[in-house]
Design a protein around this motif. Structure first.
Motif, PDB file in Angstrom:
ATOM      1  N   TYR A 237       0.829  -1.204   0.000  1.00  0.00           N
ATOM      2  CA  TYR A 237       0.000   0.000   0.000  1.00  0.00           C
ATOM      3  C   TYR A 237       0.862   1.252   0.000  1.00  0.00           C
ATOM      4  CZ  TYR A 237       0.917   0.179   5.083  1.00  0.00           C
ATOM      5  OH  TYR A 237       1.509   0.226   6.308  1.00  0.00           O
TER       6      TYR A 237
ATOM      7  N   ASP B 124      -9.230  -1.118  -1.924  1.00  0.00           N
ATOM      8  CA  ASP B 124      -8.267  -2.137  -2.351  1.00  0.00           C
ATOM      9  C   ASP B 124      -8.013  -3.107  -1.202  1.00  0.00           C
ATOM     10  OD1 ASP B 124      -6.295  -3.480  -3.791  1.00  0.00           O
ATOM     11  OD2 ASP B 124      -4.722  -2.130  -3.064  1.00  0.00           O
TER      12      ASP B 124
ATOM     13  N   ARG C 251      -4.759  -2.299  -9.129  1.00  0.00           N
ATOM     14  CA  ARG C 251      -5.841  -2.735  -8.238  1.00  0.00           C
ATOM     15  C   ARG C 251      -6.511  -1.585  -7.506  1.00  0.00           C
ATOM     16  NH1 ARG C 251      -4.470  -8.202  -5.286  1.00  0.00           N
ATOM     17  NH2 ARG C 251      -3.304  -6.839  -3.936  1.00  0.00           N
ATOM     18  N   GLN C 252      -5.743  -0.545  -7.299  1.00  0.00           N
ATOM     19  CA  GLN C 252      -6.344   0.606  -6.617  1.00  0.00           C
ATOM     20  C   GLN C 252      -7.370   1.291  -7.520  1.00  0.00           C
ATOM     21  OE1 GLN C 252      -2.855   2.852  -5.568  1.00  0.00           O
ATOM     22  NE2 GLN C 252      -2.621   1.841  -3.589  1.00  0.00           N
TER      23      GLN C 252
ATOM     24  N   GLU D 233     -12.128  -2.270  -9.876  1.00  0.00           N
ATOM     25  CA  GLU D 233     -12.723  -3.236  -8.960  1.00  0.00           C
ATOM     26  C   GLU D 233     -12.730  -4.633  -9.581  1.00  0.00           C
ATOM     27  OE1 GLU D 233     -15.302  -0.862 -10.344  1.00  0.00           O
ATOM     28  OE2 GLU D 233     -17.087  -2.085 -10.633  1.00  0.00           O
TER      29      GLU D 233
END
Ligand SMILES: O=C1C[C@@](O)(C(=O)O)C[C@@H](O)[C@@H]1O
Length: 768
Positions: A144, A153, A237-238, A241
């Motif tokens: 992250y 996420d 991925r952030q 969806e």
């Protein structure tokens, strides 16, 4: 007469029965979902599962303790920090435990794997890569960024890795699935357009072998390092969806990953499992030991076995093709076979191969098979499982002959496989002031290359005549109803609806039947023909019957066509509630539902039931008996009962989870005229009295969902959403639910996935 009832997904036991039509025959067809599922896990509903019950241990970097609290909040559990993994005992069950990465290092290899599941939470701003030893040893790893922290996420990561939410099950129930093969050397380039790029896609492939890691001086590393790949994946991925497919395509199969060291493939692919990637592409040429290990270690990820033949000599009608399929399926959740062909007839040979495999190996994983090159494009229009697609905005196509979703749909439409339909948005006079939805649907159809025509029509306040007329047309392609109509109302039909299914009435999905409200009418074509799985068809039928079908004597709809009355809004509610919280945050909790009628409350009750909440307190309506059967219901009928709810455990047990005591989630369907009442309750439950049960969950922000917030008009005075936020709730409004419901509606009506982010983008954020 009862309507024909058919579960369209895995559903709980049937409840109330609804009368429809003339013959009063009940048809409860109890069919298991076909999608694979882990036997040790209980499927709650369409992909929601109890998941991994082990104690979650978060390993955090220097100065990053706060991440443990965020994990705990997302999971709906209390947390505490401990000195080491060895200090974790059975007494920590249902807690999230934080251990510093530094301390964890010494013990991680010898941890009790039956007791704990470890997640290495690494903030990339502390430097990359994370500690390589911890990365190799941990069960999962979450990367992250501090600057742009993406809660969604994390929610998706834990929901997936801990097995609470399975995309695969839901996707395999769709009549057609597509994935977009992104070919960017750096995913940053994809991010500004990701919403548009992914329209029509059910998953996004990251071609790891095509990533180009800069080394400075204009040079690039031969293969991107794990560190670079990890960051690229995190970024992707952030922003989407959609499930990700992680592919390390080898040089022999049109990729760039060198083949001299198969262990390298293992290293990258296993790391992808640890990163919680939903699909891992594992090439068939890899040594069996590697394929087996990955399959056995795949956790919640799914393995897509991949075989490509570029020789030009591959023959579908051959022993070799069959044996490749059989080898592939041993360690696969999906088998992918792709070949270069020379002659158009070989497309038909592939279709024969496809049906032979289906007939002879019915329990095998789904087969995704296409031919490459222009000659093979025809097969790309016929394949139904995870067809690889491209998009005009991509720098290069990932394989010769790849088509976009729009091109595939246009091709299908040209050859009569996707006939033009009239799709309606059926509204009522009360919706006249609402912002028109037609431009949005037109935009979607356009983007997807669908030939359909969309029109918003207004029904009469009373009677069903107009609706029945729109539905009883040869080209009727489905409709959404906004506002939804009650089944009781629809059951007054003495005309077209009542005549369906030889007088039994339309098919009802379980959701529509239990909720008692219909917001979507889906046309299901006859199943024996190929049209049953064209993109415009509804979810795959579970048996061969054409229940609910129009008799051959009917005019209007084509013979043997079924109408399915469904409900999409409960899914919109479910998706909203689980966007920032994992399903486990709701398991066993107490909820409050406020509404002025059972009809207004029913979708929320259905969603809460799917989330296995412990108890529902109700205000303003009488709960339908069908819900009372599966949910613990208590109406608030006095101030004392409210007071009790603030202090008593949710379901009477003393466990910490259930001891969430005072309601964790409040859903209101009450209109603005009742804002004061809603505001008062939100205030009450936002600040539970000292000493109330629920110890350990103080870190959790409660959830408030306002289904009637008249969104689009900005915050109002006395707005319950605002009050909720001031009282420490995470507040959601109708806009979120409507956008998620639209995603579901489009899936039901045209069988295509239009991501939530595109719905919000294309609607200019003002429709909802
Ligand atoms: O396996 C496949 C299919 C593909 O090769 C195609 O033919 O479209 C494209 C690849 O990116 C993907 O991994």
């Amino acid at each position: 007469m009862m309507a024909a009832v058919q579960p369209l997904e895995s559903l709980p036991a049937p409840g109330r029965r609804q009368s429809f039509g003339r013959n009063h025959i009940a048809m409860d067809i109890d069919i298991e979902t076909r999608a694979p599922r882990a036997s040790h896990e209980m499927t709650i509903r369409g992909g929601l599962q109890q998941g991994d019950a082990r104690i979650v241990v978060i390993m955090y970097g220097p100065g990053q303790e706060q991440i443990v609290a965020v994990f705990a909040e997302v999971l709906g559990k209390p947390y505490r920090l401990k000195g080491g993994i060895r200090d974790v005992t059975r007494d920590d069950q249902d807690w999230v435990i934080g251990v510093s990465a530094e301390s964890a290092k010494a013990e991680i290899a010898s941890r009790n794997r039956g007791l704990v599941v470890t997640i290495n939470a690494h903030c990339t701003t502390l430097g990359m890569p994370p500690d390589v030893y911890l990365s190799a040893q941990t069960d999962y790893e979450w990367l992250y960024t501090e600057a742009s922290f993406f809660r969604r996420d994390l929610t998706r990561f834990v929901s997936h890795t801990l097995g609470q939410l399975s995309h695969h099950e839901t996707l395999m129930a769709k009549p057609r699935t597509y994935f977009i093969s992104t070919t960017f050397p750096d995913v940053h380039a994809a991010l500004p357009n990701i919403d548009i790029l992914t329209v029509g896609s059910d998953a996004v492939e990251i071609r790891v072998d095509l990533l180009k890691e800069p080394l400075g001086n204009g040079r690039f590393s031969e293969i991107p390092s794990l560190s670079y790949v990890g960051e690229q994946l995190m970024l992707l991925r952030q922003r989407t969806e959609l499930p990700i497919i992680f592919t390390t395509r080898c040089t022999k199969e049109n990729g760039r990953f060198p083949m001299d060291n198969p262990d390298l493939f293992y290293e990258y692919l296993y790391r992808a499992i640890q990163w919680g990637v939903e699909y891992i592409d594992v090439e068939l040429w890899l040594p069996e030991t590697i394929r087996r290990r990955l399959y056995e270690q795949r956790g919640s990820s799914r393995i897509m076995s991949a075989f490509h033949d570029f020789s030009g000599t591959f023959k579908w009608p051959s022993q070799r093709a069959e044996s490749i399929f059989l080898q592939s399926r041993r360690y696969a959740d999906i088998v992918k076979m792709i070949a270069i062909i020379n002659d158009h007839n070989e497309n038909f040979e592939l279709e024969y191969f496809r049906s032979k495999i289906k007939a002879e190996y019915p329990d095998s994983p789904p087969l995704s098979a296409v031919n490459m090159g222009e000659t093979g494009q025809f097969s790309r229009t016929l394949n139904k499982v995870f067809t690889p697609i491209t998009h005009p905005l991509l720098p290069i196509i990932a394989a010769p002959g790849q088509m976009s979703a729009a091109e595939i749909n246009q091709a299908l439409a040209l050859v009569g496989q996707l006939p033009k339909k009239n799709i309606y948005g059926i509204t009522s006079p009360s919706m006249r002031s609402a912002i028109p939805q037609a431009p949005f649907y037109e935009k979607c159809f356009n983007e997807l290359g669908l030939p359909h025509h969309f029109a918003v029509v207004e029904r009469q306040p009373k009677g069903l005549a107009s609706i029945e007329t729109w539905c009883n047309q040869r080209n009727f392609g489905g409709a959404y109803l906004n506002p939804a109509m009650s089944l009781t109302n629809l059951a007054t039909s003495k005309g077209f609806f009542a005549s369906l299914n030889n007088g039994n009435g339309p098919v009802l999905s379980e959701a529509a039947r239990l909720i008692g409200m219909v917001d979507t009418i889906v046309v299901r074509p006859a199943t024996s023909s190929s049209s049953a799985s064209t993109p415009s068809s509804p979810p795959r039928q579970q048996n061969g019957d054409s229940v609910g079908a129009v008799g051959s004597t009917q005019s209007g709809l084509p013979p043997n066509t079924s109408l399915v009355f469904d409900n999409a809004s409960w899914k919109g509610i479910l998706s909203t509630l689980t966007r920032d919280l994992a399903p486990s945050a709701y398991f066993g909790c107490a909820a409050v539902v406020l509404a002025s009628s059972a009809d207004d409350a029913a979708s929320a009750l259905f969603a809460l039931k799917a989330l296995k909440v412990g108890k529902v307190y109700t205000v303003g309506f009488k709960t339908p008996p069908a819900f009372a059967k599966d949910l613990l219901i208590e109406p608030f009928n006095s101030l004392e009962s409210i007071q009790r709810a603030r202090t008593v455990n949710a379901n009477g047990t003393e466990s910490i989870r259930a001891g969430a005591g005072s309601p964790f989630v409040v859903v209101s369907a009450l209109g603005p005229e009742k804002s004061n009442l809603v505001g008062m309750l939100v205030r009450l439950f936002g600040s539970p009295p000292r000493g109330a049960a629920g110890a350990g969950r103080e870190n959790s922000r409660r959830v408030f969902l306002d289904l009637a917030d008249g969104s689009g008009h900005g915050p109002r005075k006395g707005d319950p959403g605002l009050i909720a936020e001031q009282c420490g709730f995470a507040a959601y409004g109708a806009a979120d639910v409507t956008a998620f419901t639209t995603v579901e509606t489009l899936r039901l009506l045209v069988g295509q996935n239009v991501p939530y982010s595109f719905v919000r983008l294309a609607s200019g954020r003002q429709f909802f």
